[in-house]
Design a protein around this motif. Structure first.
Motif, PDB file in Angstrom:
ATOM      1  N   THR A 149     -22.682 -81.244 -37.923  1.00 51.33           N
ATOM      2  CA  THR A 149     -23.820 -80.367 -38.180  1.00 51.33           C
ATOM      3  C   THR A 149     -23.533 -79.007 -37.563  1.00 51.33           C
ATOM      4  O   THR A 149     -22.891 -78.914 -36.524  1.00 51.33           O
ATOM      5  N   ALA A 150     -24.006 -78.002 -38.234  1.00 48.94           N
ATOM      6  CA  ALA A 150     -23.809 -76.650 -37.723  1.00 48.94           C
ATOM      7  C   ALA A 150     -24.721 -76.425 -36.539  1.00 48.94           C
ATOM      8  O   ALA A 150     -25.827 -76.953 -36.475  1.00 48.94           O
ATOM      9  N   GLU A 151     -24.216 -75.682 -35.605  1.00 52.98           N
ATOM     10  CA  GLU A 151     -25.042 -75.323 -34.461  1.00 52.98           C
ATOM     11  C   GLU A 151     -26.191 -74.465 -34.963  1.00 52.98           C
ATOM     12  O   GLU A 151     -26.000 -73.591 -35.792  1.00 52.98           O
ATOM     13  N   PRO A 152     -27.389 -74.725 -34.466  1.00 55.05           N
ATOM     14  CA  PRO A 152     -28.493 -73.880 -34.912  1.00 55.05           C
ATOM     15  C   PRO A 152     -28.274 -72.435 -34.478  1.00 55.05           C
ATOM     16  O   PRO A 152     -27.797 -72.176 -33.384  1.00 55.05           O
ATOM     17  N   VAL A 153     -28.578 -71.561 -35.401  1.00 61.22           N
ATOM     18  CA  VAL A 153     -28.438 -70.143 -35.098  1.00 61.22           C
ATOM     19  C   VAL A 153     -29.759 -69.679 -34.499  1.00 61.22           C
ATOM     20  O   VAL A 153     -30.808 -69.813 -35.124  1.00 61.22           O
ATOM     21  N   SER A 154     -29.684 -69.196 -33.298  1.00 63.76           N
ATOM     22  CA  SER A 154     -30.926 -68.770 -32.674  1.00 63.76           C
ATOM     23  C   SER A 154     -31.245 -67.337 -33.082  1.00 63.76           C
ATOM     24  O   SER A 154     -30.364 -66.519 -33.278  1.00 63.76           O
ATOM     25  N   SER A 155     -32.515 -67.093 -33.218  1.00 63.31           N
ATOM     26  CA  SER A 155     -32.962 -65.749 -33.547  1.00 63.31           C
ATOM     27  C   SER A 155     -32.916 -64.915 -32.279  1.00 63.31           C
ATOM     28  O   SER A 155     -33.169 -65.411 -31.183  1.00 63.31           O
ATOM     29  N   PRO A 156     -32.609 -63.634 -32.440  1.00 60.76           N
ATOM     30  CA  PRO A 156     -32.593 -62.782 -31.247  1.00 60.76           C
ATOM     31  C   PRO A 156     -33.996 -62.627 -30.683  1.00 60.76           C
ATOM     32  O   PRO A 156     -34.991 -62.828 -31.379  1.00 60.76           O
ATOM     33  N   THR A 157     -34.050 -62.298 -29.426  1.00 63.11           N
ATOM     34  CA  THR A 157     -35.327 -61.969 -28.802  1.00 63.11           C
ATOM     35  C   THR A 157     -35.387 -60.445 -28.686  1.00 63.11           C
ATOM     36  O   THR A 157     -34.363 -59.766 -28.820  1.00 63.11           O
ATOM     37  N   TYR A 158     -36.556 -59.932 -28.438  1.00 68.62           N
ATOM     38  CA  TYR A 158     -36.758 -58.481 -28.418  1.00 68.62           C
ATOM     39  C   TYR A 158     -37.487 -58.048 -27.155  1.00 68.62           C
ATOM     40  O   TYR A 158     -38.384 -58.749 -26.686  1.00 68.62           O
ATOM     41  N   ASP A 159     -37.088 -56.905 -26.638  1.00 66.32           N
ATOM     42  CA  ASP A 159     -37.826 -56.239 -25.566  1.00 66.32           C
ATOM     43  C   ASP A 159     -38.741 -55.223 -26.231  1.00 66.32           C
ATOM     44  O   ASP A 159     -38.300 -54.487 -27.126  1.00 66.32           O
ATOM     45  N   GLU A 160     -39.991 -55.173 -25.803  1.00 66.78           N
ATOM     46  CA  GLU A 160     -40.957 -54.221 -26.345  1.00 66.78           C
ATOM     47  C   GLU A 160     -41.124 -53.072 -25.358  1.00 66.78           C
ATOM     48  O   GLU A 160     -41.337 -53.298 -24.170  1.00 66.78           O
ATOM     49  N   THR A 161     -40.996 -51.853 -25.866  1.00 66.23           N
ATOM     50  CA  THR A 161     -41.272 -50.675 -25.052  1.00 66.23           C
ATOM     51  C   THR A 161     -42.267 -49.793 -25.799  1.00 66.23           C
ATOM     52  O   THR A 161     -42.378 -49.862 -27.022  1.00 66.23           O
ATOM     53  N   VAL A 162     -43.001 -48.983 -25.070  1.00 71.38           N
ATOM     54  CA  VAL A 162     -44.013 -48.107 -25.668  1.00 71.38           C
ATOM     55  C   VAL A 162     -43.342 -46.895 -26.277  1.00 71.38           C
ATOM     56  O   VAL A 162     -42.510 -46.245 -25.639  1.00 71.38           O
ATOM     57  N   GLY A 163     -43.682 -46.623 -27.540  1.00 74.54           N
ATOM     58  CA  GLY A 163     -43.192 -45.423 -28.207  1.00 74.54           C
ATOM     59  C   GLY A 163     -42.339 -45.685 -29.417  1.00 74.54           C
ATOM     60  O   GLY A 163     -42.054 -46.826 -29.781  1.00 74.54           O
ATOM     61  N   ASP A 164     -41.930 -44.561 -30.030  1.00 70.21           N
ATOM     62  CA  ASP A 164     -40.994 -44.617 -31.152  1.00 70.21           C
ATOM     63  C   ASP A 164     -39.610 -44.932 -30.599  1.00 70.21           C
ATOM     64  O   ASP A 164     -39.246 -44.452 -29.524  1.00 70.21           O
ATOM     65  N   CYS A 165     -38.823 -45.710 -31.333  1.00 74.59           N
ATOM     66  CA  CYS A 165     -37.453 -46.003 -30.891  1.00 74.59           C
ATOM     67  C   CYS A 165     -36.621 -44.725 -30.970  1.00 74.59           C
ATOM     68  O   CYS A 165     -36.534 -44.091 -32.025  1.00 74.59           O
ATOM     69  N   ARG A 166     -36.029 -44.360 -29.859  1.00 77.09           N
ATOM     70  CA  ARG A 166     -35.165 -43.191 -29.792  1.00 77.09           C
ATOM     71  C   ARG A 166     -33.964 -43.501 -28.908  1.00 77.09           C
ATOM     72  O   ARG A 166     -34.033 -44.324 -28.009  1.00 77.09           O
ATOM     73  N   THR A 167     -32.862 -42.807 -29.181  1.00 81.67           N
ATOM     74  CA  THR A 167     -31.658 -42.950 -28.354  1.00 81.67           C
ATOM     75  C   THR A 167     -31.845 -42.138 -27.078  1.00 81.67           C
ATOM     76  O   THR A 167     -32.811 -41.390 -26.945  1.00 81.67           O
ATOM     77  N   SER A 168     -30.911 -42.235 -26.162  1.00 81.02           N
ATOM     78  CA  SER A 168     -31.015 -41.490 -24.902  1.00 81.02           C
ATOM     79  C   SER A 168     -31.023 -39.982 -25.117  1.00 81.02           C
ATOM     80  O   SER A 168     -31.546 -39.232 -24.293  1.00 81.02           O
ATOM     81  N   SER A 169     -30.488 -39.520 -26.253  1.00 83.73           N
ATOM     82  CA  SER A 169     -30.502 -38.082 -26.543  1.00 83.73           C
ATOM     83  C   SER A 169     -31.800 -37.660 -27.240  1.00 83.73           C
ATOM     84  O   SER A 169     -32.000 -36.483 -27.533  1.00 83.73           O
ATOM     85  N   GLY A 170     -32.700 -38.626 -27.529  1.00 84.45           N
ATOM     86  CA  GLY A 170     -33.963 -38.322 -28.193  1.00 84.45           C
ATOM     87  C   GLY A 170     -33.911 -38.434 -29.708  1.00 84.45           C
ATOM     88  O   GLY A 170     -34.920 -38.243 -30.374  1.00 84.45           O
ATOM     89  N   ALA A 171     -32.759 -38.735 -30.263  1.00 80.67           N
ATOM     90  CA  ALA A 171     -32.608 -38.861 -31.719  1.00 80.67           C
ATOM     91  C   ALA A 171     -32.998 -40.271 -32.166  1.00 80.67           C
ATOM     92  O   ALA A 171     -33.011 -41.217 -31.375  1.00 80.67           O
ATOM     93  N   HIS A 172     -33.305 -40.415 -33.442  1.00 82.38           N
ATOM     94  CA  HIS A 172     -33.618 -41.758 -33.948  1.00 82.38           C
ATOM     95  C   HIS A 172     -32.408 -42.418 -34.584  1.00 82.38           C
ATOM     96  O   HIS A 172     -32.370 -43.622 -34.741  1.00 82.38           O
ATOM     97  N   GLY A 173     -31.388 -41.687 -34.953  1.00 78.74           N
ATOM     98  CA  GLY A 173     -30.195 -42.264 -35.577  1.00 78.74           C
ATOM     99  C   GLY A 173     -30.493 -42.744 -36.980  1.00 78.74           C
ATOM    100  O   GLY A 173     -31.488 -42.367 -37.596  1.00 78.74           O
ATOM    101  N   HIS A 174     -29.626 -43.587 -37.511  1.00 74.57           N
ATOM    102  CA  HIS A 174     -29.782 -44.121 -38.868  1.00 74.57           C
ATOM    103  C   HIS A 174     -30.868 -45.197 -38.870  1.00 74.57           C
ATOM    104  O   HIS A 174     -30.873 -46.070 -38.023  1.00 74.57           O
ATOM    105  N   TYR A 175     -31.767 -45.114 -39.857  1.00 75.20           N
ATOM    106  CA  TYR A 175     -32.834 -46.109 -39.938  1.00 75.20           C
ATOM    107  C   TYR A 175     -33.239 -46.341 -41.387  1.00 75.20           C
ATOM    108  O   TYR A 175     -32.879 -45.588 -42.280  1.00 75.20           O
ATOM    109  N   GLN A 176     -33.999 -47.390 -41.587  1.00 75.30           N
ATOM    110  CA  GLN A 176     -34.520 -47.771 -42.906  1.00 75.30           C
ATOM    111  C   GLN A 176     -36.023 -48.000 -42.742  1.00 75.30           C
ATOM    112  O   GLN A 176     -36.452 -48.689 -41.818  1.00 75.30           O
ATOM    113  N   THR A 177     -36.821 -47.440 -43.639  1.00 73.44           N
ATOM    114  CA  THR A 177     -38.269 -47.611 -43.595  1.00 73.44           C
ATOM    115  C   THR A 177     -38.691 -48.759 -44.511  1.00 73.44           C
ATOM    116  O   THR A 177     -38.264 -48.827 -45.660  1.00 73.44           O
TER     117      THR A 177
END
Length: 117
Positions: A31-59
């Motif tokens: 049997t295949a090992e179950p693939v676990s779903s990733p967990t997520y950390d929640e932070t307040v705000g829009d996701c931004r990189t350390s430089s303040g940019a959003h980078g590539h995204y999909q809406t």
């Protein structure tokens, strides 16, 4: 004078032997090992990189709930974070920069979810 002949035939009883063949043990299919779903950390705000940019995204619009956005990110090999309006309003943005590049920028009207896998 008539003579009769009588023949007697003797039959040996049939010999039947039964040999039990051992049944091989059944090996369960791997049997295949179950693939676990990733967990997520929640932070307040829009996701931004350390430089303040959003980078590539999909809406993604018209999403039923936060779990739907999470499922889309889990299915997209490039996605490592997503953000939503707060409270949730049916839309999310999936981010495709390198893992760990995004965190919330403090905007209280949105939340950033970053995979911790």
């Amino acid at each position: 004078n008539t003579r009769s002949r009588c023949y007697i035939q003797t039959l040996e009883p049939a010999i039947t032997t039964t040999t039990e063949v051992p049944t091989p043990a059944l090996t369960p299919a791997p049997t295949a090992e179950p693939v676990s779903s990733p967990t997520y950390d929640e932070t307040v705000g829009d996701c931004r990189t350390s430089s303040g940019a959003h980078g590539h995204y999909q809406t993604l619009a018209g999403q039923a709930d936060l779990e739907a956005c999470m499922a889309h990110c889990n299915e997209d090999a490039k996605c490592h974070a997503f953000d939503t309006n707060f409270p949730f309003a049916g839309k999310c943005w999936l981010f495709h920069e390198g893992p760990g590049d995004h965190t919330g920028n403090g905007n209280t009207r949105s939340r950033c979810y970053t995979q911790t896998r």
